[in-house]
Design a protein around this motif. Structure first.
Motif, PDB file in Angstrom:
ATOM      1  N   TYR A  34      -2.471  -1.837 -13.918  1.00  7.87           N
ATOM      2  CA  TYR A  34      -2.132  -0.750 -13.182  1.00  7.87           C
ATOM      3  C   TYR A  34      -1.726  -1.116 -11.629  1.00  7.87           C
ATOM      4  CZ  TYR A  34      -4.147   1.650 -17.142  1.00  7.87           C
ATOM      5  OH  TYR A  34      -4.247   2.075 -18.459  1.00  7.87           O
ATOM      6  N   ALA A  35      -2.065  -2.364 -11.159  1.00  5.89           N
ATOM      7  CA  ALA A  35      -1.708  -2.849  -9.860  1.00  5.89           C
ATOM      8  C   ALA A  35      -0.617  -3.917  -9.877  1.00  5.89           C
ATOM      9  CB  ALA A  35      -2.935  -3.110  -9.057  1.00  5.89           C
ATOM     10  N   PRO A  36       0.485  -3.622  -9.886  1.00  6.76           N
ATOM     11  CA  PRO A  36       1.407  -4.730  -9.627  1.00  6.76           C
ATOM     12  C   PRO A  36       1.208  -5.690  -8.497  1.00  6.76           C
ATOM     13  CG  PRO A  36       2.513  -2.546 -10.001  1.00  6.76           C
ATOM     14  CD  PRO A  36       1.071  -2.249  -9.719  1.00  6.76           C
ATOM     15  N   PRO A  37       1.650  -6.916  -8.748  1.00  2.00           N
ATOM     16  CA  PRO A  37       1.453  -7.866  -7.315  1.00  2.00           C
ATOM     17  C   PRO A  37       2.005  -7.457  -6.199  1.00  2.00           C
ATOM     18  CG  PRO A  37       2.321  -9.134  -9.425  1.00  2.00           C
ATOM     19  CD  PRO A  37       2.204  -7.608  -9.760  1.00  2.00           C
ATOM     20  N   ILE A  38       3.175  -6.712  -6.364  1.00  2.00           N
ATOM     21  CA  ILE A  38       3.665  -6.200  -4.903  1.00  2.00           C
ATOM     22  C   ILE A  38       2.696  -5.396  -4.348  1.00  2.00           C
ATOM     23  CG2 ILE A  38       5.476  -4.664  -3.934  1.00  2.00           C
ATOM     24  CD1 ILE A  38       6.242  -7.877  -4.355  1.00  2.00           C
ATOM     25  N   TYR A  39       2.183  -4.325  -5.302  1.00  3.23           N
ATOM     26  CA  TYR A  39       1.377  -3.364  -4.623  1.00  3.23           C
ATOM     27  C   TYR A  39       0.052  -3.933  -3.799  1.00  3.23           C
ATOM     28  CZ  TYR A  39      -2.331  -0.019  -4.453  1.00  3.23           C
ATOM     29  OH  TYR A  39      -3.493   0.820  -3.987  1.00  3.23           O
ATOM     30  N   GLU A  40      -0.427  -5.046  -4.481  1.00  3.39           N
ATOM     31  CA  GLU A  40      -1.793  -5.710  -4.130  1.00  3.39           C
ATOM     32  C   GLU A  40      -1.372  -6.200  -2.901  1.00  3.39           C
ATOM     33  OE1 GLU A  40      -2.589  -8.657  -7.083  1.00  3.39           O
ATOM     34  OE2 GLU A  40      -3.573  -7.203  -8.303  1.00  3.39           O
ATOM     35  N   ARG A  41      -0.084  -6.879  -2.694  1.00  3.21           N
ATOM     36  CA  ARG A  41       0.235  -7.236  -1.052  1.00  3.21           C
ATOM     37  C   ARG A  41       0.275  -6.000  -0.089  1.00  3.21           C
ATOM     38  NH1 ARG A  41      -1.336 -11.887  -0.829  1.00  3.21           N
ATOM     39  NH2 ARG A  41       0.280 -12.600   0.711  1.00  3.21           N
ATOM     40  N   LEU A  42       0.542  -4.932  -0.525  1.00  3.11           N
ATOM     41  CA  LEU A  42       0.665  -3.855   0.255  1.00  3.11           C
ATOM     42  C   LEU A  42      -0.731  -3.215   0.914  1.00  3.11           C
ATOM     43  CD1 LEU A  42       3.526  -1.786  -1.287  1.00  3.11           C
ATOM     44  CD2 LEU A  42       3.875  -3.136   0.842  1.00  3.11           C
ATOM     45  N   ALA A  43      -1.460  -3.303  -0.244  1.00  3.78           N
ATOM     46  CA  ALA A  43      -2.719  -2.610  -0.091  1.00  3.78           C
ATOM     47  C   ALA A  43      -3.765  -3.749   0.272  1.00  3.78           C
ATOM     48  CB  ALA A  43      -3.280  -1.998  -1.365  1.00  3.78           C
ATOM     49  N   GLY A  44      -3.772  -4.343   1.480  1.00  2.00           N
ATOM     50  CA  GLY A  44      -4.862  -5.295   1.853  1.00  2.00           C
ATOM     51  C   GLY A  44      -4.807  -6.635   1.453  1.00  2.00           C
ATOM     52  N   LEU A  68      13.130  -1.479  -2.779  1.00  2.00           N
ATOM     53  CA  LEU A  68      12.832  -2.331  -3.630  1.00  2.00           C
ATOM     54  C   LEU A  68      13.085  -1.781  -5.144  1.00  2.00           C
ATOM     55  CD1 LEU A  68       9.842  -4.687  -4.008  1.00  2.00           C
ATOM     56  CD2 LEU A  68      10.316  -3.209  -5.871  1.00  2.00           C
ATOM     57  N   GLU A  69      13.845  -2.488  -5.890  1.00  2.00           N
ATOM     58  CA  GLU A  69      14.084  -2.321  -7.347  1.00  2.00           C
ATOM     59  C   GLU A  69      13.561  -3.338  -7.979  1.00  2.00           C
ATOM     60  OE1 GLU A  69      17.939  -0.219  -9.077  1.00  2.00           O
ATOM     61  OE2 GLU A  69      18.084  -2.330  -9.235  1.00  2.00           O
ATOM     62  N   GLY A  70      12.739  -3.055  -9.055  1.00  2.00           N
ATOM     63  CA  GLY A  70      12.370  -3.973 -10.159  1.00  2.00           C
ATOM     64  C   GLY A  70      11.466  -3.431 -11.066  1.00  2.00           C
ATOM     65  N   ALA A  71      10.762  -4.368 -11.803  1.00  2.00           N
ATOM     66  CA  ALA A  71       9.984  -3.986 -13.006  1.00  2.00           C
ATOM     67  C   ALA A  71       8.671  -3.755 -12.757  1.00  2.00           C
ATOM     68  CB  ALA A  71      10.329  -5.163 -13.921  1.00  2.00           C
ATOM     69  N   VAL A  72       7.960  -2.716 -13.515  1.00  2.00           N
ATOM     70  CA  VAL A  72       6.456  -2.762 -13.400  1.00  2.00           C
ATOM     71  C   VAL A  72       5.876  -2.523 -14.758  1.00  2.00           C
ATOM     72  CG1 VAL A  72       6.752  -1.860 -11.040  1.00  2.00           C
ATOM     73  CG2 VAL A  72       6.856  -0.210 -12.811  1.00  2.00           C
ATOM     74  N   SER A  73       4.793  -2.767 -14.944  1.00  2.00           N
ATOM     75  CA  SER A  73       4.282  -2.743 -16.283  1.00  2.00           C
ATOM     76  C   SER A  73       4.199  -1.251 -16.636  1.00  2.00           C
ATOM     77  CB  SER A  73       2.707  -2.968 -16.249  1.00  2.00           C
ATOM     78  OG  SER A  73       1.791  -2.269 -15.649  1.00  2.00           O
ATOM     79  N   SER A  74       4.230  -0.930 -18.024  1.00  2.00           N
ATOM     80  CA  SER A  74       4.259   0.403 -18.489  1.00  2.00           C
ATOM     81  C   SER A  74       3.083   1.207 -18.030  1.00  2.00           C
ATOM     82  CB  SER A  74       4.056   0.369 -20.226  1.00  2.00           C
ATOM     83  OG  SER A  74       2.984  -0.527 -20.638  1.00  2.00           O
ATOM     84  N   ALA A  75       1.707   0.342 -17.775  1.00  2.00           N
ATOM     85  CA  ALA A  75       0.707   1.068 -17.453  1.00  2.00           C
ATOM     86  C   ALA A  75       0.749   1.582 -15.958  1.00  2.00           C
ATOM     87  CB  ALA A  75      -0.426  -0.075 -17.421  1.00  2.00           C
ATOM     88  N   ALA A  76       1.324   0.688 -15.028  1.00  2.00           N
ATOM     89  CA  ALA A  76       1.691   1.246 -13.696  1.00  2.00           C
ATOM     90  C   ALA A  76       2.515   2.364 -13.850  1.00  2.00           C
ATOM     91  CB  ALA A  76       2.231  -0.075 -13.081  1.00  2.00           C
ATOM     92  N   ARG A  77       3.601   2.297 -14.545  1.00  2.00           N
ATOM     93  CA  ARG A  77       4.689   3.333 -14.663  1.00  2.00           C
ATOM     94  C   ARG A  77       3.765   4.651 -15.067  1.00  2.00           C
ATOM     95  NH1 ARG A  77      10.026   3.560 -14.946  1.00  2.00           N
ATOM     96  NH2 ARG A  77       9.869   1.221 -15.318  1.00  2.00           N
ATOM     97  N   SER A  78       2.933   4.550 -16.115  1.00  2.00           N
ATOM     98  CA  SER A  78       2.188   5.731 -16.546  1.00  2.00           C
ATOM     99  C   SER A  78       1.175   6.458 -15.670  1.00  2.00           C
ATOM    100  CB  SER A  78       1.399   5.315 -17.798  1.00  2.00           C
ATOM    101  OG  SER A  78       0.346   4.544 -17.348  1.00  2.00           O
TER     102      SER A  78
END
Length: 218
Positions: free
Chosen positions: A14-24, A84-94
């Protein structure tokens, strides 16, 4: 209509690598917000507003296999918009889609907090809001920060502060931290907030930086 402000803690898929960079996960970013997004169909699009050494983040985007395309739009040497345009997991999308069902609308921006969480507001019927909160997966922590209120979106300099920064400033004001002469120390503010002195100092410094930047840069 009801308005609710919530905090999520995405983990795992539920937390893509890019999000992890943004959130701390990137100490060179002082603040990160998701201004808008489109997850209706792949590829996913995001618009971020970043403050800090965003050129380092741009280099990470260039090396990320999940990023199909991106563009950095500088505002100042310490602030930018980033598409940014890219791929995220189906879990993150949901997880995103969970807060757009029925009458619900997510009110930008989504504040990416340093502890890995994100905070945002949703508006809609009480039934749909409850269904969305109940629909958050067990792997994702959810906290109701605030229910109700007259404001829907941030419309002032204070509204640009994160919840933690705002709490720190309000506590500092109440204790006399900003009085002349000063009646409270950073340690006093930290004790009231229940956090480390260094953490309280960081919240106060970031809040001051955000307020001054808002007043003089824009």
């Amino acid at each position: 209509m009801r308005r609710v402000r919530i905090t999520l803690r995405p983990q795992g898929t539920y937390a893509p690598p890019i999000y992890e960079r943004l959130a701390g996960g990137a100490d060179y970013l002082e603040r990160a917000r998701i201004v808008n997004w489109n997850v209706s169909s792949p590829p996913t699009g995001f618009l971020f507003r970043l403050e800090g050494d965003y050129r380092r983040f741009e280099r990470e985007l260039a090396d990320s296999p999940m990023v199909a395309d991106y563009e950095v739009l500088p505002i100042t040497d310490r602030a930018c918009y980033c598409f940014l345009e890219g791929a995220v997991s189906s879990a993150a999308r949901s997880l995103f889609e969970n807060f757009t069902r029925g009458s619900l609308m997510t009110v930008p921006p989504i504040e990416c907090n340093d502890d890995g969480t994100n905070t945002f507001a949703i508006v809609g019927t009480e039934r749909d809001i409850q269904a969305a909160v109940d629909g958050v997966p067990d792997e994702v922590g959810v906290t109701l920060e605030r229910v109700g209120g007259k404001r829907v979106a941030a419309d002032s300099v204070v509204g640009r502060l994160s919840d933690r920064q705002r709490d720190a400033v309000e506590t500092a004001l109440e204790l006399g931290y900003y009085d002349v002469p000063r009646e409270a120390t950073g340690a006093d503010v930290a004790a009231e907030l229940g956090c480390a002195t260094a953490t309280a100092a960081e919240h106060l410094q970031k809040a001051k930086s955000t307020v001054f930047a808002s007043l003089f840069r824009e």
